[in-house]
Write a protein that holds these residues in place. Sequence first.
Motif, PDB file in Angstrom:
ATOM      1  N   ASP A  86       0.883  -1.284   0.005  1.00 53.24           N
ATOM      2  CA  ASP A  86      -0.001   0.094   0.169  1.00 53.24           C
ATOM      3  C   ASP A  86       0.930   1.259   0.064  1.00 53.24           C
ATOM      4  O   ASP A  86       0.460   2.288   0.250  1.00 53.24           O
ATOM      5  N   VAL A  87       2.114   1.235  -0.201  1.00 54.60           N
ATOM      6  CA  VAL A  87       2.909   2.419  -0.138  1.00 54.60           C
ATOM      7  C   VAL A  87       3.252   2.914  -1.775  1.00 54.60           C
ATOM      8  O   VAL A  87       3.860   2.093  -2.386  1.00 54.60           O
ATOM      9  N   SER A 104      -0.683   6.603   0.200  1.00 52.52           N
ATOM     10  CA  SER A 104      -1.271   5.330   0.184  1.00 52.52           C
ATOM     11  C   SER A 104      -1.478   4.859  -1.143  1.00 52.52           C
ATOM     12  O   SER A 104      -2.047   5.583  -2.076  1.00 52.52           O
ATOM     13  N   THR A 107      -5.215   4.435  -1.893  1.00 53.40           N
ATOM     14  CA  THR A 107      -6.082   5.700  -1.994  1.00 53.40           C
ATOM     15  C   THR A 107      -5.765   6.439  -3.273  1.00 53.40           C
ATOM     16  O   THR A 107      -6.908   6.736  -4.101  1.00 53.40           O
TER      17      THR A 107
END
Length: 148
Positions: A86-87, A104, A107
């Motif tokens: 998620d990075v 994120s 996101t």
Amino acid sequence: MPGHISPITLQLIGPQSWTEVPALLCYDPADPFAVRIAFGDPGEQDPADGDEGIAWLVSRELLQAGLEHPAGDGDVRVWPAHATADVLFLHLRAPSGEALFELSRGTVAAFLRHTEALVPTGSETGLLHLDQELDALLSNGGPDAPGR
């Protein structure tokens, strides 16, 4: 056609510490190739008033590519972290300095899915009125424009 705005928190990676930086990811179908990243407290920003603090325009295509592999060169680069799913890293460079952010990936991916629903990739030029803009430029603003 309304656009899409999504709040996000970026981590500014400093030499000894990380700092949370609130921002907004903004997409406007009138500028279908770009995503604006407006830095600052979303509660204090009012894009309708033009009060958006510091903002960067980033290619939507660059962000999409950066979700999967390193993308960009020059002032804007984006790449996913290998260790954590998620990075996503975002590197911005300006004459005044440069900054590395962690954000994120999920996101950004969700935001880009919303932009695709508004303007599918490949259909962006259909929203632009390039012929009209080119005609206006070549006629110096129109047939009755002064200065010719």
